[in-house]
Design a protein around this motif. Structure first.
Motif, PDB file in Angstrom:
ATOM      1  N   GLU A   1       0.690  -1.266   0.030  1.00  0.00           N
ATOM      2  CA  GLU A   1      -0.160  -0.058   0.016  1.00  0.00           C
ATOM      3  C   GLU A   1       0.797   1.325  -0.210  1.00  0.00           C
ATOM      4  OE1 GLU A   1      -3.031  -0.016   2.857  1.00  0.00           O
ATOM      5  OE2 GLU A   1      -3.431  -2.231   3.050  1.00  0.00           O
ATOM      6  N   ILE A   2       2.080   1.149   0.845  1.00  0.00           N
ATOM      7  CA  ILE A   2       2.878   2.452   0.700  1.00  0.00           C
ATOM      8  C   ILE A   2       3.357   2.399  -0.636  1.00  0.00           C
ATOM      9  CG2 ILE A   2       5.068   3.202   1.647  1.00  0.00           C
ATOM     10  CD1 ILE A   2       4.380   1.879   4.297  1.00  0.00           C
ATOM     11  N   PHE A   3       3.872   1.575  -1.419  1.00  0.00           N
ATOM     12  CA  PHE A   3       4.550   1.830  -2.611  1.00  0.00           C
ATOM     13  C   PHE A   3       3.341   2.128  -3.451  1.00  0.00           C
ATOM     14  CE2 PHE A   3       8.106  -1.164  -1.214  1.00  0.00           C
ATOM     15  CZ  PHE A   3       9.049  -0.360  -1.664  1.00  0.00           C
TER      16      PHE A   3
ATOM     17  N   GLU B   1       4.318   0.004  13.565  1.00  0.00           N
ATOM     18  CA  GLU B   1       3.715   1.100  14.098  1.00  0.00           C
ATOM     19  C   GLU B   1       4.530   2.134  12.907  1.00  0.00           C
ATOM     20  OE1 GLU B   1       4.364   1.686  17.987  1.00  0.00           O
ATOM     21  OE2 GLU B   1       3.000   0.381  18.710  1.00  0.00           O
ATOM     22  N   GLU B   2       5.662   1.945  12.964  1.00  0.00           N
ATOM     23  CA  GLU B   2       6.324   2.847  11.920  1.00  0.00           C
ATOM     24  C   GLU B   2       5.632   2.788  10.439  1.00  0.00           C
ATOM     25  OE1 GLU B   2      10.537   1.880  11.821  1.00  0.00           O
ATOM     26  OE2 GLU B   2      10.758   2.942  13.970  1.00  0.00           O
ATOM     27  N   HIS B   3       5.244   1.670   9.907  1.00  0.00           N
ATOM     28  CA  HIS B   3       4.815   1.522   8.687  1.00  0.00           C
ATOM     29  C   HIS B   3       3.363   2.197   8.573  1.00  0.00           C
ATOM     30  CE1 HIS B   3       8.013  -1.266   7.679  1.00  0.00           C
ATOM     31  NE2 HIS B   3       7.544  -1.152   6.446  1.00  0.00           N
ATOM     32  N   GLU B   4       2.589   1.866   9.640  1.00  0.00           N
ATOM     33  CA  GLU B   4       1.332   2.381   9.751  1.00  0.00           C
ATOM     34  C   GLU B   4       1.406   4.064   9.566  1.00  0.00           C
ATOM     35  OE1 GLU B   4      -0.420   0.354  13.146  1.00  0.00           O
ATOM     36  OE2 GLU B   4      -1.324  -1.086  12.086  1.00  0.00           O
ATOM     37  N   LYS B   5       2.398   4.488  10.539  1.00  0.00           N
ATOM     38  CA  LYS B   5       2.433   6.030  10.649  1.00  0.00           C
ATOM     39  C   LYS B   5       2.766   6.547   9.153  1.00  0.00           C
ATOM     40  CE  LYS B   5       4.947   9.584  13.148  1.00  0.00           C
ATOM     41  NZ  LYS B   5       6.189   9.974  13.955  1.00  0.00           N
ATOM     42  N   GLU B   6       3.682   5.853   8.390  1.00  0.00           N
ATOM     43  CA  GLU B   6       4.164   6.456   7.172  1.00  0.00           C
ATOM     44  C   GLU B   6       2.817   5.982   6.162  1.00  0.00           C
ATOM     45  OE1 GLU B   6       6.628   7.636   3.930  1.00  0.00           O
ATOM     46  OE2 GLU B   6       6.605   7.798   6.228  1.00  0.00           O
ATOM     47  N   LEU B   7       2.153   5.239   6.327  1.00  0.00           N
ATOM     48  CA  LEU B   7       1.118   5.316   5.562  1.00  0.00           C
ATOM     49  C   LEU B   7      -0.056   6.322   5.700  1.00  0.00           C
ATOM     50  CD1 LEU B   7      -0.356   3.592   3.215  1.00  0.00           C
ATOM     51  CD2 LEU B   7      -1.394   2.070   5.106  1.00  0.00           C
ATOM     52  N   GLU B   8      -0.022   6.557   7.048  1.00  0.00           N
ATOM     53  CA  GLU B   8      -1.244   7.465   7.480  1.00  0.00           C
ATOM     54  C   GLU B   8      -0.687   8.959   7.021  1.00  0.00           C
ATOM     55  OE1 GLU B   8      -3.354   9.380  11.471  1.00  0.00           O
ATOM     56  OE2 GLU B   8      -1.866   7.695  11.606  1.00  0.00           O
TER      57      GLU B   8
ATOM     58  N   LEU C   1      11.018   0.677   5.624  1.00  0.00           N
ATOM     59  CA  LEU C   1      10.538  -0.169   4.487  1.00  0.00           C
ATOM     60  C   LEU C   1      11.393  -1.193   3.976  1.00  0.00           C
ATOM     61  CD1 LEU C   1       7.976   0.320   2.507  1.00  0.00           C
ATOM     62  CD2 LEU C   1       9.434   1.703   1.048  1.00  0.00           C
ATOM     63  N   TYR C   2      12.578  -1.353   4.475  1.00  0.00           N
ATOM     64  CA  TYR C   2      13.552  -2.289   3.962  1.00  0.00           C
ATOM     65  C   TYR C   2      13.918  -3.246   4.967  1.00  0.00           C
ATOM     66  CZ  TYR C   2      13.158   0.841   0.104  1.00  0.00           C
ATOM     67  OH  TYR C   2      13.177   1.563  -1.074  1.00  0.00           O
ATOM     68  N   SER C   3      13.426  -2.943   6.178  1.00  0.00           N
ATOM     69  CA  SER C   3      13.723  -3.917   7.406  1.00  0.00           C
ATOM     70  C   SER C   3      13.150  -5.399   7.465  1.00  0.00           C
ATOM     71  CB  SER C   3      13.474  -3.064   8.817  1.00  0.00           C
ATOM     72  OG  SER C   3      13.627  -3.964   9.828  1.00  0.00           O
TER      73      SER C   3
ATOM     74  N   TYR D   1      -0.927  13.287   3.158  1.00  0.00           N
ATOM     75  CA  TYR D   1      -0.174  14.298   1.970  1.00  0.00           C
ATOM     76  C   TYR D   1      -0.800  14.169   0.762  1.00  0.00           C
ATOM     77  CZ  TYR D   1       3.851  15.649  -0.844  1.00  0.00           C
ATOM     78  OH  TYR D   1       4.481  15.969  -1.868  1.00  0.00           O
ATOM     79  N   TYR D   2      -1.299  12.980   0.362  1.00  0.00           N
ATOM     80  CA  TYR D   2      -2.039  12.847  -0.918  1.00  0.00           C
ATOM     81  C   TYR D   2      -3.371  13.482  -0.943  1.00  0.00           C
ATOM     82  CZ  TYR D   2      -4.588  11.175  -5.176  1.00  0.00           C
ATOM     83  OH  TYR D   2      -5.020  10.912  -6.341  1.00  0.00           O
ATOM     84  N   ILE D   3      -4.265  13.586   0.166  1.00  0.00           N
ATOM     85  CA  ILE D   3      -5.229  14.288   0.370  1.00  0.00           C
ATOM     86  C   ILE D   3      -5.083  15.771   0.541  1.00  0.00           C
ATOM     87  CG2 ILE D   3      -7.564  14.468   1.957  1.00  0.00           C
ATOM     88  CD1 ILE D   3      -6.990  11.603   2.807  1.00  0.00           C
TER      89      ILE D   3
END
Length: 573
Positions: free
Chosen positions: A368-370, A400-407, A389-391, A412-414
């Protein structure tokens, strides 16, 4: 009295009669001159006659008054005779006569003074009535003629009667006008009582205000009160309907979550509408309750939307099949209390499954992030800046870090959706333009059926115009972004203008390469001077770190944490 005295009196009486006859002969038809009217005293006492002549003046009399004067003269003669018979002397008789004359004068003077005062009183009344008429005439805006009444040709009683008649007519108009105003005041009083508003009081300062103006003021106030009544009735009705709707949506009981010690609120909500006072306080209380319930309803909707989004993401990332999903989405009315509890329980169950399948879950989030990176036109270095993202250490912290980045990337897009949409449009138009140029450079197009050079040129101008328009829009939106956040907007790791220039350079380079390929195919030696220069320029521009070196001075001042820009969106070395 002796015989001699009697004969003397007879002689005097006869002489008086003769004198009167002569006096009457000298009279005119209506008036006469009374010069020393005949009196027996002039025959008996010359001194008394001279005194009377000094006191009396020439008089003009009406002929109707002659009997009265004769009667007075006769009675004065009779009085003298009686006093003489009594034995009074001439001085005493004269005193008696003067007393009677004085009393007569006093009586007439008093009578004349009384009549004069009566006339003055009538004149005063006429003036007062006319002043009242003028005052009412001005207040009622009437055009009755008043000055013609105060006419010297009319008697005082006629003036008084006409003034009273005019005042009666004006009072009738006044009575009608006052009745109309009183009716308006009754309506105003009812409305003010119902709305708890103040009435208009016409105090002494507005006594001179015309009644039409007073009526207009009352009518305007009543109209304003009626409009206010309609507004408050509408507001109360809307508030009651909203509260009843919120009662259903929030699963409330009959108390509407209101304090039990305030039954007035419940009466305002469920009581008969026609019994509710449309006061400002009642309207405010209903609006307050409605707003509180609506705020709670909106909070539940936002909570439900967040829970549904979270649950849907959990379902997708866990790759759960329909049978493993305990709640079928989309859920009908998720903001209801029962559904909120179901969503929270299901999310907890899915989180437990997520802990059991952490690796798969994190990898799905990465997909989803990509996908969001591509929608936001991220460059390679921007993507690589998010190190988790590469861990391969699939822990709760990494999740939590992935969810934060996705949020963050979603926000940012919205926030910049308009800019990204125009960028996507530019890519579409740019691809269409490149395809058009490829077809337009094909010499075989002239042999195709239906080919039109005019249509081809028209399409070329349209694509160039559209491309420039979309490009200008993107540039302007990027300037607005920079003005709002204080740093430049990046597309694929570079600023917008460099991105457009880079795309056009690549396109020119591709055209040069294609041209050289065709020359080689024909056995010709290609001229690569311009192409080699473009390739060299492309190689320089394609080195992203080298390109970004030109903007490092500006980017060093950027704060990496901004509301609608994730850390990975910041331009870094």
């Amino acid at each position: 009295m002796t015989t001699e005295d009697t004969s003397i009196h007879e002689i005097q009486r006869n002489m008086t009669k003769e004198k009167r006859k002569e006096w009457r002969k000298n009279m005119s038809d209506r008036t006469f001159s009374l010069e020393d009217p005949p009196n027996t005293d002039e025959f008996n006492n010359s001194s008394s006659s001279s005194i009377l002549r000094q006191e009396q003046s020439t008089l003009e009399c009406r002929i109707e008054h002659i009997p009265f004067y004769s009667w007075i003269e006769s009675n004065l003669i009779l009085l003298r005779t009686n006093l003489t018979q009594r034995g009074l002397d001439e001085q005493e008789i004269f005193d008696k006569e003067q007393t009677i004359i004085h009393n007569l004068k006093t009586c007439l003077q008093e009578l004349n003074e009384s009549e004069r005062k009566e006339n003055d009183t009538i004149q005063t009344r006429v003036r007062a009535i006319l002043d009242e008429c003028r005052y009412l005439n001005r207040l009622l805006k009437l055009d009755y003629s008043i000055e013609n009444i105060a006419n010297e040709n009319l008697s005082l009683l006629e003036q008084l009667n006409q003034a009273n008649d005019l005042l009666d007519r004006i009072n009738q108009v006044l009575k009608t006008k006052i009745e109309e105003i009183n009716q308006l005041k009754i309506i105003e009083e009812k409305l003010c009582h119902k709305l708890e508003e103040k009435m208009i009081n016409f105090d002494n300062e507005v006594d001179d205000m015309p009644y039409d103006q007073r009526q207009d003021i009352l009518e305007k106030h009543i109209n304003d009160l009626q409009n206010l009544q309609n507004e408050r009735s509408s507001a109360i009705e809307q508030a009651r309907n909203q509260i009843h709707e919120m009662k259903v949506e929030l699963d409330l009981d009959d108390t509407y979550n209101q304090p039990n010690d305030d039954p007035q609120v419940l009466h305002l909500i469920d009581g008969p509408v026609h019994l509710i006072e449309l006061s400002k306080s009642n309207v405010q209380r209903l609006l307050t309750v409605a707003n509180q319930l609506h705020a709670k309803y909106q909070a539940n909707r936002m909570k439900a939307e967040h829970l549904v989004t979270t649950l849907n993401a959990l379902y997708e990332r866990l790759n759960l099949i329909e049978s493993d999903r305990h709640i079928k989405l989309p859920l009908d009315k998720p903001h209801r209390s029962v559904n909120l509890n179901l969503l929270e329980k299901e999310i907890e169950r899915c989180k437990e499954l997520r802990r059991q399948n952490m690796r798969t879950y994190i990898e799905n989030i990465r997909d989803e992030i990509f996908a969001q990176y591509e929608k936001c036109f991220y460059g390679r270095e921007q993507m690589e800046s998010f190190l988790p993202l590469y861990s391969n250490d699939f822990t709760e912290e990494l999740l939590e870090e992935h969810e934060k980045e996705l949020e963050e990337i979603n926000m940012y897009y919205i926030h910049n959706e308009q800019l990204f949409t125009n960028l996507a449009n530019w890519h579409e138009v740019w691809a269409e333009y490149r395809e058009f140029q490829r077809q337009a450079s094909d010499p075989e197009r002239f042999k195709r059926r239906g080919y039109s050079a005019v249509q081809e040129e028209k399409q070329r101008k349209h694509l160039e115009f559209t491309l420039k328009k979309v490009q200008d829009t993107v540039l302007q939106l990027s300037k607005d972004y920079e003005h709002e956040f204080g740093h430049q907007f990046l597309v694929e790791g570079v600023i917008v203008q460099d991105f457009f220039n880079h795309e056009k350079e690549n396109y020119s380079q591709e055209k040069e390469i294609e041209k050289a390929r065709k020359q080689l195919a024909r056995g010709q030696t290609p001229t690569m001077t311009h192409a080699q220069a473009n390739i060299k320029r492309l190689e320089i521009s394609s080195k992203t770190p080298g390109r970004q070196q030109t903007n490092l001075g500006k980017e060093t001042e950027i704060k990496p944490i901004t509301p609608f820009r994730p850390a990975s969106a910041i331009h870094r070395r």
